[in-house]
Design an enzyme around this catalytic site. Structure first.
Site, PDB file in Angstrom:
ATOM      1  N   GLU A 161     -10.358  44.491  66.562  1.00 48.13           N
ATOM      2  CA  GLU A 161     -11.521  45.142  65.939  1.00 48.13           C
ATOM      3  C   GLU A 161     -12.614  44.152  65.549  1.00 48.13           C
ATOM      4  OE1 GLU A 161      -9.867  47.606  62.774  1.00 48.13           O
ATOM      5  OE2 GLU A 161      -9.321  49.149  64.222  1.00 48.13           O
ATOM      6  N   GLU A 221      -5.346  52.672  69.087  1.00 50.58           N
ATOM      7  CA  GLU A 221      -4.773  53.011  67.779  1.00 50.58           C
ATOM      8  C   GLU A 221      -5.126  54.445  67.426  1.00 50.58           C
ATOM      9  OE1 GLU A 221      -5.877  50.479  64.521  1.00 50.58           O
ATOM     10  OE2 GLU A 221      -5.604  48.639  65.673  1.00 50.58           O
TER      11      GLU A 221
END
Ligand code: ZN
Length: 687
Positions: free
Chosen positions: A159, A323
């Site tokens: 991320e 995710e």
């Protein structure tokens, strides 16, 4: 654009990936738990695990002292049950010894305050030490595991986001600017409108990144800083992958993209259209807040679909859901459990829009710290008996029947253009309504008209080929370069249909306004000139009459001067009552529409229905249904895979006109069916 029926196996796996982030490094003193994990992996019908994401302290407990034995065993154990591994590089979080010994790795924020060690995603992207340390550990990982048969792909860092304002980053920013402006300060001062408030720079060293204690009003500077942050993040990423590309050139590389999550819109801080070019596979982390108190399930599903369609189109190939949560997260304001049926439905929706995986954060809940209540496949009870675990196993069993879907894409005739730079510049613009610009949300408003009718949409970015589409929709494209304007002109001249709106085409790539009215080429294409834009208070309203019906207008109304266009709709009130609000114009072989105001959803439904009829746009597979049901299709050479999804809380009757096979039950299906609340049916139409 890829050929519409070709399969693209982005990970060299010909099965749907199911599994997620696995953090065995939190349980190294509990071999019993690690042994249970392997048993539970089999029971949950999972097959792929992302490991090592935050494991730097376990891999290098002291500088230069490495411990890979635990990871050897984890990867071998996963492989022993025929599982696969997505191996992460650990740069998303670093060991304390590193911050202590090399403070340069710590970030400095916009207010020029150096941050302490803590949290994660908080390193300087320019720091030579951090770059060197990252390359070193990545090289060791690639050397040790590069040829392990379980290795499916690389998960680079985690991320990526944020920015650093340290002296090194200031230096890198100035170098970026020197290169961009050919080492010519006059060129920079012109682009940034230097004389305004005496902001002319006379030496490169005077330039600082935007700051709450310094400069924030020079829009050209702000825009170039945002571009630099994207470029510097990519540069850091490119540095990370040097040893990986060298040692494992055949193992694909991804990093997990995000969405901004309070109102689920594409991630704003980095220009993913640039980042995508450096990746083999797009993956993203999707955390929609299902069952929230501000919108219907269907409206949220539509916004998930929009982001999926954008991220899929960044490479025009299937993506991965890297995710998601099997139940709840720990960071929404209210962390609500998924209702029965929602986990399967929300997972299959991702597949319907192009994902070749359902992966979770996280495999097992931590025992302590901030993520101990974040949803996971395995709860603190360590059991396979609970509802969440069973829901995961059901998704696994379903995915096992979808191997034919892997690698397939979703051809579309309609494209909506999303532009990160335009959004940045628009948000920066001190004008219009400071809280009502809402660029991503406006695009979703247009997307709705197609989503509700099951007409596939590609959400593309400006460098992609417009000619591949019959219809291109570019709402609120505030910043647009001369080059893009010429490409839009060629698109319409060549027979394309183009739709734009208020607050489009106002500034160039330096965030400098066009002079002498709307750009000449835009005037030619649209046959109009927007002359004034009125901004409304929240209570203000107007009405637009279009095809003898009235539609409510809020926020914005642009007054239009005709120059050859046909009036399709008019404002009904205010000093511009009875003047054009919606226009159409034939230009060479194509047609161009301008929508002057922000109109209600029903307007978009009716307006786009006309265009859908004119262009004979079709759903990829026709299923009759009511609102709240979505039908999405992925297409293979031999079959169409059809996903029929009920995003409502009630039973929904649907009608399927041809004979198709239900991929889960194996039975033939045709005619009228009832979908239960949140039910999804996955059908195959063999050609
Ligand atoms: Zn820095």
């Amino acid at each position: 654009m890829m050929s519409t029926h070709e399969k693209t196996y982005t990970t060299k796996a010909n099965f749907m990936l199911h599994g997620g982030d696995y953090n065995p490094d939190q349980w190294l003193d509990r071999p019993d738990i690690l042994a249970d994990d392997i048993k539970l992996m089999q029971l949950s019908h999972t097959n792929t695990f992302s490991v090592g994401i935050f494991a730097w302290a376990a891999l290098e407990p002291e500088e230069g002292v490495y411990n890979f034995e635990w990871l050897d065993k984890v990867i071998d154990d996963i492989y022993s049950i025929d599982g696969r591994v997505i191996l992460a590089t650990p740069s998303g979080a670093r060991p304390a010894w590193m911050s202590q010994k090399y403070p340069e790795v710590l970030r400095v924020n916009g207010a020029r305050v150096k941050q302490l060690h803590g949290g994660r995603h908080n390193h300087c992207f320019t720091s030579p030490v951090y770059r060197e340390k990252t390359q070193k550990i990545n090289r060791l990982l690639a050397e040790r595991y590069g040829s392990h048969p379980a290795l499916l792909m690389w998960h680079i860092s985690n991320e990526y986001g944020g920015e650093c304002h340290c002296d090194r980053c200031q230096g890198a920013f100035r170098e970026y600017l020197k290169k961009k402006y050919n080492n010519d300060l006059k060129f920079l001062n012109d682009a940034w409108w230097g004389p305004f408030w005496s902001h002319t720079f006379t030496d490169w060293s005077q330039i600082e990144s935007p700051s709450s204690i310094g400069e924030s009003m020079v829009h050209g500077l702000n825009l170039d800083w945002r571009r630099f942050v994207t470029d510097q993040t990519i540069d850091f990423f490119e540095n990370e992958i040097v040893p990986i590309k060298e040692l494992t050139p055949d193992v694909p590389i991804t990093t997990n993209f995000m969405a901004d999550t309070h109102e689920l819109i594409p991630f704003q801080a980095l220009d993913y259209s640039k980042f995508a070019k450096h990746l083999d596979v797009i993956s993203w982390d999707a955390y929609p807040a299902w069952h929230n108190d501000i919108e219907s399930t269907a409206d949220l599903a539509m916004r998930v679909g929009f982001i999926d369609d954008l991220y899929r189109c960044l490479k025009q190939q299937p993506f991965l859901l890297m995710e998601s949560t099997p139940s709840m997260v720990n960071w929404h304001p209210v962390n609500k459990a998924k209702r029965p049926g929602m986990h399967l439905l929300s997972s299959i929706q991702m597949v319907a829009h192009g994902s070749d995986s359902i992966l979770y954060f996280q495999w097992r809940k931590s025992r302590g710290s901030s993520e101990k209540f974040h949803g996971a496949v395995v709860d603190h009870d360590n059991s396979s008996d609970n509802r969440v675990f069973q829901d995961v196993a059901e998704v696994g069993k379903t995915l096992e029947k979808l191997s034919g879907v892997v690698g397939t894409n979703r051809p579309a005739d309609v494209a909506i253009l999303y532009d990160w730079e335009s959004n940045w510049a628009l948000n920066d613009a001190q004008g219009f309504g400071l809280k009502t610009k809402r660029y991503p949300q406006t695009l979703v408003q247009h997307y709705r008209a197609f989503w509700e009718k099951d007409i596939p949409v590609d959400v593309i970015t400006k460098e992609q080929d417009f000619a591949a589409y019959k219809l291109l929709v570019i709402p609120m494209l505030y910043l647009v370069s001369e080059e893009t304007i010429s490409r839009l002109k060629s698109f319409v001249a060549g027979g394309g249909t183009l739709v734009t709106t208020y607050i489009s085409g106002l500034v160039n790539e330096h965030d400098l306004t066009y002079l002498g009215g709307w750009h000449k080429n835009l005037q030619e294409i649209f046959g109009i000139s927007p002359v004034e834009t009125d901004t409304y208070y929240p209570e203000d309203k107007n009405t637009v009459s279009y095809q003898n019906r009235s539609y409510e207008l809020k926020d914005y109304a642009t007054i239009i001067k005709l120059n050859g266009a046909t009036v399709e709709g008019t404002y009904k009130e205010d000093f511009y009552a009875n003047t054009p609000a919606v226009t159409s114009h034939s230009y060479e072989n194509g047609k161009a529409y301008y929508i002057g105001g922000r109109l209600e959803d029903q307007f978009h439904r009716d307006f786009y229905q006309e265009i859908i009829n004119d262009l004979e746009l079709q759903p990829a597979f026709s299923v009759k249904h009511e609102k709240g049901v979505s039908v999405q299709v992925r297409r293979a050479p031999e079959s169409d895979y059809i996903f029929v999804m009920n995003f409502t809380e009630k039973k929904q009757p649907i009608t399927i006109e041809s004979l198709v096979k239900d991929l889960v039950t194996g039975e033939d299906v045709s005619g009228e069916l009832i979908l239960e609340r949140y039910e999804v049916r996955i059908l195959e139409n063999k050609k």
